[in-house]
Design a protein around this motif. Structure first.
Motif, short mmCIF file in Angstrom:
data_model
loop_
_atom_site.label_atom_id
_atom_site.label_comp_id
_atom_site.label_asym_id
_atom_site.label_seq_id
_atom_site.Cartn_x
_atom_site.Cartn_y
_atom_site.Cartn_z
N UNK A 344 4.10 -4.71 -7.31
CA UNK A 344 3.97 -3.67 -6.28
C UNK A 344 4.78 -2.44 -6.66
N UNK A 345 5.97 -2.64 -7.22
CA UNK A 345 6.77 -1.50 -7.65
C UNK A 345 6.08 -0.72 -8.75
N UNK A 346 5.45 -1.43 -9.69
CA UNK A 346 4.73 -0.74 -10.76
C UNK A 346 3.53 0.02 -10.21
N UNK A 347 2.81 -0.57 -9.28
CA UNK A 347 1.68 0.14 -8.67
C UNK A 347 2.14 1.39 -7.92
N UNK A 348 3.27 1.27 -7.22
CA UNK A 348 3.80 2.44 -6.53
C UNK A 348 4.21 3.52 -7.53
N UNK A 349 4.79 3.09 -8.67
CA UNK A 349 5.15 4.06 -9.70
C UNK A 349 3.94 4.75 -10.29
N UNK A 350 2.84 4.00 -10.48
CA UNK A 350 1.62 4.62 -10.98
C UNK A 350 1.06 5.63 -9.98
N UNK A 351 1.15 5.31 -8.70
CA UNK A 351 0.67 6.24 -7.68
C UNK A 351 1.53 7.51 -7.65
N UNK A 352 2.84 7.35 -7.82
CA UNK A 352 3.71 8.53 -7.86
C UNK A 352 3.42 9.38 -9.09
N UNK A 353 3.12 8.73 -10.22
CA UNK A 353 2.78 9.48 -11.42
C UNK A 353 1.49 10.26 -11.20
N UNK A 354 0.49 9.66 -10.55
CA UNK A 354 -0.76 10.37 -10.26
C UNK A 354 -0.52 11.54 -9.33
N UNK A 355 0.35 11.37 -8.34
CA UNK A 355 0.67 12.48 -7.43
C UNK A 355 1.31 13.63 -8.21
#
Length: 462
Positions: A344-355
């Motif tokens: 979940x932390x990695x998915x959140x990091x990917x979403x922040x990178x996309x933002x």
């Protein structure tokens, strides 16, 4: 810990990090120069001389005072220092950790003969631990904090550029208000002369009191423009003093609005000048930081190997000589089941990178728009000022004719009155158009991240 278990732990943790690395969305692609920002290096300061192109030493001094005393810039510099400290803290995680301990002990006991004995001892030791960081978790985290430091420097330069632009625009607005006040006073003087003539004509019975009242009403209408302009000047001075980081007060004047230089803009300025924009650099480094944080989060799913060791001495009154002790070992920590927390932390990091990627694309598109708007503003406001100047000259000539005809008795006072109103409107509009043109130059300098140098102009000329 038996290090022969490391391959087994690696194999056990492998399913937790399988799958392709999430990439930035394709929509983040921006048509920009190929060497965007990198050719100039990170953290290049904003040009410190573009405001001197207007040819007013007072304006230059005001900008320099603002860049020294403005509290917003001081706060931005403090945030840079905080980010620099965070980067040093992250870099320290890559180094071995060494601790020194010197505990002491004292024991009292009774021997079989009832005599009390005391036994003292100490075990001073030096312990060290080092995270091998096999998969780059700490290195990527350090790279993220370093990018955040560069982003904070870009934010500081954005504040710096905004303050300089605000001071320049505010000073131009102040000089425009001074010009409006001068127009109001000149018009009031001419209306006072017209009122004197109308009163004399009414007193001699040459005209009716209607013209006298019309002249008086027009004089009062112009009279209220003077305190209105003075109030606006006072507020503008206080606004500039706030930008300077000083208490409210008067602002020293320099060159008049009509004498301020209009900087020359060479045709075909290179698009890579936009690399100087600190807000684009900030958005770029924020994207880099988000990407490196994602790498660190993904590396946290893999096993972590740490080495520990200690060296020390055992000192005691019960020993004739000190005894040296040491130990060396390693430990492997591997996530096997964490309820999906790391994923979940990695998915959140990917979403922040996309933002961050979309934010960078938006900042780049906004930069192109601001440059185009500023160039159009310089051109169109200049054309508008030329047209209004022609209108003002025509109305001034018409007022002279109307005044002569009125004094000679060939036309009514209404002809002169209408021409006076039109001339006042045109003069105020001309002042505003000239101020808008100079303000458009300030916006163009800001859109280009601090202007252009003579070398840039020569390169375009070649």
């Amino acid at each position: 810990m038996n290090l022969r278990l490391l391959p087994l732990l690696l194999a056990a943790a492998a399913p937790a990090c399988t799958g392709p690395r999430p990439e930035a969305p394709a929509a983040t692609a921006v048509v920009a120069p190929p060497a965007w920002r990198t050719a100039l290096g990170p953290g290049e300061p904003v040009r410190a001389d573009w405001w001197a192109a207007f040819g007013d030493p007072v304006l230059t001094g005001l900008v320099e005072r603002a860049l020294t005393n403005n509290p917003d810039l001081g706060a931005a510099a403090a945030r840079v220092e905080e980010a620099r400290a965070q980067e040093r803290l992250s870099r320290a995680q890559l180094l071995p950790q060494v601790n020194v301990a010197a505990p002491g002990s004292e024991a009292r006991a009774l021997n079989p003969f009832g005599i009390a004995t005391t036994n003292t001892g100490a075990q001073p030791a030096i312990s060290a631990s080092y995270d091998l960081d096999l998969f780059g978790r700490l290195r990527q985290a350090n790279a993220a904090t370093r990018a955040q430091l560069l982003a904070s420097e870009g934010a500081r330069d954005t504040v710096r550029l905004g303050i300089a632009s605000s001071v320049a625009s505010g000073y131009i607005t102040l000089r425009a208000l001074d010009a409006r006040l001068a127009v109001a006073r000149d018009t009031l003087a001419s209306r006072g002369e017209a009122l004197r003539i109308a009163r004399r004509r009414a007193e001699t019975g040459y005209t009716s009191n209607l013209e006298l009242h019309q002249a008086e009403g027009e004089y009062r209408s112009t009279e209220q423009l003077v305190p209105q302009a003075e109030l606006a000047i006072s507020r503008q001075e206080n606004a500039l003093r706030l930008l300077l980081g000083e208490t409210p007060g008067a602002i020293v004047r320099g060159t008049a609005l009509t004498a301020l230089s209009a900087p020359s803009i060479p045709d075909g300025l290179p698009a890579d000048l936009l690399r100087r924009r600190p807000d684009l650099f900030q958005a770029e480094q924020s994207l880099v930081a988000a990407d490196r944080s994602l790498d660190s989060l993904r590396a946290a799913m893999l096993p972590n190997l740490s080495l520990t060791g200690s060296v020390g001495l055992v000192l005691s009154t019960a020993l004739s000589n000190p005894v040296g002790v040491f130990s060396l070992g390693g430990s492997v920590l591997s996530p096997i089941f964490d309820g999906g927390r790391l994923r979940a932390q990695a998915d959140a990091g990917a979403a922040r990178r996309d933002q961050a990627a979309f934010a960078y694309r938006k900042a780049a598109l906004a930069a192109f728009r601001e440059v185009d708007d500023s160039l159009a503003g310089v051109q169109r406001s200049g054309e508008q000022a030329v047209a209004i100047a022609g209108q003002r000259d025509a109305l001034a000539a018409a007022l002279r004719n109307a005044s002569n005809r009125y004094r000679a008795g060939y036309s009514s006072y209404l002809d002169q009155l209408d021409t006076q109103r039109g001339l006042l409107t045109a003069e105020l509009a001309l002042v505003q158009a000239r101020a808008d043109r100079l303000t458009a130059y300030v916006a163009l300098y800001q859109a280009f991240g601090g202007g252009w140098s003579q070398q840039d102009v020569e390169r375009v000329s070649r």
